[in-house]
Design an enzyme around this catalytic site. Structure first.
Site, short mmCIF file in Angstrom:
data_model
loop_
_atom_site.label_atom_id
_atom_site.label_comp_id
_atom_site.label_asym_id
_atom_site.label_seq_id
_atom_site.Cartn_x
_atom_site.Cartn_y
_atom_site.Cartn_z
N TYR A 13 20.93 -75.22 -17.05
CA TYR A 13 21.50 -74.09 -17.79
C TYR A 13 22.36 -73.26 -16.84
CZ TYR A 13 21.83 -70.80 -21.63
OH TYR A 13 22.32 -70.00 -22.63
N LYS A 29 13.08 -92.02 -41.78
CA LYS A 29 14.29 -92.78 -41.46
C LYS A 29 14.65 -92.58 -39.99
CE LYS A 29 18.07 -94.94 -43.24
NZ LYS A 29 18.26 -95.75 -44.43
#
Length: 780
Positions: A42, A97
């Site tokens: 970061y 899925k």
């Protein structure tokens, strides 16, 4: 100072890089343990890739996960057989899925459920997500809106978009059709089609059949309003192409002399008489779910020349979309295709059709409880658990994208690409799925000797609900039910037997008499044999021995020797086995590894080590894998003349004399077994030069036990075991403190072992049938 700044910049860019340019590889895991790691992940380090992407937007694929990220998007208007249930209720399907994308093709997924039914607004919402995703999988969107949505998104977006409900079924059924036509000796341009159902999936199928050579005039289509004819005004431009002149066609009249029937509608609308009236060597794809248009049994009963496919797992030739979408998106992502075009779909069709004609791997035969599946009327399409699908379909799709001009990235070394695909998914999860599938095909009665344990009860409930085994719990019913209630574990219909109870008195007497006959000249008297049957380990082993159960698991709270002893006393060893042995199955990224002896024999002789190796080889074959065995030592092929090294060399010699076909070599160091280059350069005579070793045999218990524990704890491998070898019937011992997952994995092994060793009598079949009915009732 400038040099330090440049170095930090390079480190930040390297940290965020998702792979070296031009190389397809698994996205590496980055460390985030130190202050330096966090500063790279970061602020301030993250600014460097941001600046690079701002200067060149294509670098988003280089520095982020976009290239391996697919959105599974729905509005919940056509979910499975449930219809318009809304976006919230559709979320479990979309999450499922995503799981399939990951386990079959290593593709990361965000599922997105959109509360919008207006097609134009839906398109704008999805289009706005393009910066985040490498591809879009549209799912469970009702027709006709799905046609417009997919068409518009393909026009407006530069990433692959596919509505799987349409094209997935079309691709898989097209591959099956090509192979069925070949077997039936028919030409696609000449055959007559009858199609029942004219929704999104059916129309995508028909259009792909036309692309493969079928002719418009050879189709007769039906929907809920009857035949599609020229007089209808509700067809739209796509369906109108298939309209016939006559309006009086019925399904029964259309079926007469038809070559191919495709059903994507509702169940039980095709009769045996209709199938009888079809042309010679008919093809029937009855793909309505859960009930096909006609059952496999009814169709094959009236036509011996038929080739049939359905959408169900319990019949041959299952048309399953999981054969397509993971691998199509994998290929599309890896060349950064701008779309999934007709060429890519046809490439997937051809790859699937060709794969069905190649020899089926042993691991697939095992998964489906077959000895030797081969291309023919009952095998026209690959099975979903075939590990070759990823390295077959994805490259075919990627090549088609490159050749058709929609790829934004080229793969120069296709052989290396195929190898990278295989590395994405080690065989570890594949093997567990295979074992689980095999267990579910013939569940067995599995005794848990230590049922007064929360982990055992949770595992037993899962095994029962998943149809893997019929658990039998031994222990105090009051205590077991209390533990289950406290932990919210459902034990409905799972029998609990207390060997100490009055109800079991006659059974204890029967078992004790048998035990006394086995052990009366080995220090056991009549009284002791009756008393010992109150012990759950002894009682459970006797259940397996007498056929009251098929397998047993024990040892979760006992030491190893205490858990094994009753099995040796009651069940005994297989014919010809002098000593039992313990083996571990380790699931690694290199694939499954079998290690022995890890639990029983302290310092085996050369003869005993050869015996143990033969037992291990037999067990590995039971997993439908070819054993490739490295006999381990600290010496390489005679480099040390110590007694320990000579013992392993002698054991290897004995093995080759007993079974010259066995793939085995040694003695060798552990590292050499996995380094083919060093092996080839220095020991080109070795049988393992071109083999992938999957069995490691250790010279003594210390080395085997230490190795498996280190691989498990430090190497991160999942361990299944110890698997006892050499017993007549399946009794396996759990590790002290096993997790629920470990218990379930051991149960899978025990059930598969029981399938090989146990005979089924009529009473068993009746009992299990009743048990299965109760399970279905419980699930409802």
């Amino acid at each position: 100072m400038a040099k330090h700044t440049d170095l930090r910049r390079e480190q930040a860019l390297e940290y965020h890089s998702s792979g070296r340019p031009g190389k397809i590889e698994v996205v590496p895991t980055k460390e985030a343990k130190t202050q330096r790691d966090l500063s790279l992940a970061y602020s301030p380090g993250v600014a460097e890739p941001c600046k690079e992407i701002a200067a060149n937007p294509e670098d988003v694929y280089k520095y982020t996960a976009k290239g391996n990220l697919v959105a599974v998007i729905t509005n919940g208007t056509a979910v499975l057989g449930l219809g318009d249930i809304g976006p919230e209720a559709s979320k479990p399907v979309m999450e499922g899925k995503g799981v399939l994308f990951k386990i079959f093709a290593d593709i990361d997924v965000f599922d997105i459920e959109i509360n919008e039914k207006d097609p134009e607004k839906f398109v704008q919402i999805v289009k706005s997500l393009e910066p985040t995703f490498g591809g879009i999988n549209l799912e469970d969107i009702k027709a006709p809106e799905c046609f417009y949505i997919e068409q518009e998104l393909k026009k407006q977006m530069n990433i692959p978009v596919m509505h799987d409900d349409q094209h997935g079924t079309a691709i898989i059924s097209s591959a099956a059709l090509l192979n069925a036509l070949e077997l039936q000796k028919k030409k696609i341009e000449k055959v007559k089609f009858v199609i029942n159902g004219a929704g999104a999936a059916a129309m995508a199928c028909i259009q792909l059949y036309v692309a493969l050579g079928a002719r418009y005039e050879n189709f007769i289509l039906f929907d809920k309003d009857g035949v599609l004819h020229l007089g209808r005004t509700d067809l739209g431009p796509i369906r109108a192409q298939f309209a016939v002149k006559k309006s009086d066609w019925t399904l029964q009249s259309a079926m007469k002399d038809a070559d191919v029937f495709l059903g994507l509608s509702v169940g039980n609308v095709v009769t045996q008489e209709m199938v009888k009236s079809m042309a010679k060597n008919p093809i029937v794809f009855a793909m309505a779910n859960p009930d096909p248009e006609i059952t496999y049994e009814d169709a094959t009963a009236v036509r011996k020349d038929i080739i049939m496919a359905t959408g169900r797992t319990d019949y041959p030739n299952q048309v399953n979309n999981v054969l397509g979408f993971p691998y199509i998106f994998r290929g599309a992502l890896d060349v950064r295709a701008k779309q999934i075009n007709e060429a890519m779909k046809l490439a997937a069709v051809k790859a699937l059709a060709d794969l069905a004609k190649s020899p089926v791997p042993d691991i697939v035969n095992m998964a489906y409880n077959q000895h030797n599946m081969a291309f023919g009327p009952e095998y026209i399409i690959p099975k979903p658990l075939d590990p070759r699908l990823l390295s077959t379909v994805a490259p075919a799709v990627a090549k088609a994208a490159v050749e058709s001009g929609v790829a934004q990235k080229t793969i120069t070394n296709w052989e290396a690409y195929t190898l990278e695909l295989n590395k994405r998914l080690g065989l570890d999860n594949q093997l567990i799925r295979v074992i689980g599938n095999k267990a579910r095909r013939d569940p067995k009665r599995l005794v848990f000797a230590e049922a007064d344990n929360q982990k055992i009860l949770k595992a037993a409930s899962i095994l029962y609900d998943d149809g893997i085994a019929y658990p039998i719990l031994l222990g105090d019913p009051t205590k077991i039910n209390r533990i289950a209630e406290e932990n919210n574990i459902d034990l409905t219909d799972i029998p609990i037997i207390d060997p100490r109870s009055d109800e079991m008195e006659s059974k204890r007497e029967f078992y004790s008499e048998l035990f006394f006959q086995k052990r009366h000249r080995r220090g056991i008297n009549k009284y002791e044999s009756l008393k010992i049957m109150k012990d759950r380990n002894h009682f459970g082993c006797m259940m397996v021995e007498t056929g009251d159960a098929d397998a047993m698991l024990s040892g979760l709270t006992k030491n190893y020797a205490e858990a094994i002893r009753p099995a040796l006393q009651i069940i005994g060893t297989e014919e010809g086995v002098k000593k039992i042995a313990g083996m571990y199955l380790l699931l690694t990224k290199k694939g499954p590894l079998f290690l022995a002896d890890t639990t029983v024999n302290f310092n085996p002789t050369a003869e005993e080590l050869a015996d143990i190796t033969m037992m291990v080889a037999k067990e590995v074959r039971n997993f439908n894998l070819v054993p490739r065995i490295a006999m381990l030592s600290y010496s390489n092929f005679g480099s040390s003349d110590s007694p320990e090294a000579r013992l392993v060399a002698e054991a290897t010699k004995i093995l080759k004399q007993r079974n010259p076909q066995l793939i085995v070599d040694g003695e060798m160091q552990g590292s050499l077994a996995f380094n083919k280059e060093i092996l080839r350069d220095n020991y080109p005579f070795s049988e393992l030069v071109d083999e992938d070793v999957n069995v490691l045999m250790f010279p003594n218990l210390t080395s085997g036990n230490v190795t498996y524990n280190l691989l498990k704890e430090v190497g991160g491998a999942d361990a299944i075991g110890p698997i006892l070898l050499g017993l007549k019937k399946p009794v396996h011992v759990l590790q002290l403190g096993s997790t629920v997952r470990s218990i379930i994995n051991m149960a899978l092994v025990a059930v598969v072992d029981a399938q090989l060793k146990c005979r089924i009598n009529t009473d068993d079949v009746v009992q299990r049938s009743a048990w299965w009915k109760r399970l279905k009732k419980r699930k409802k």
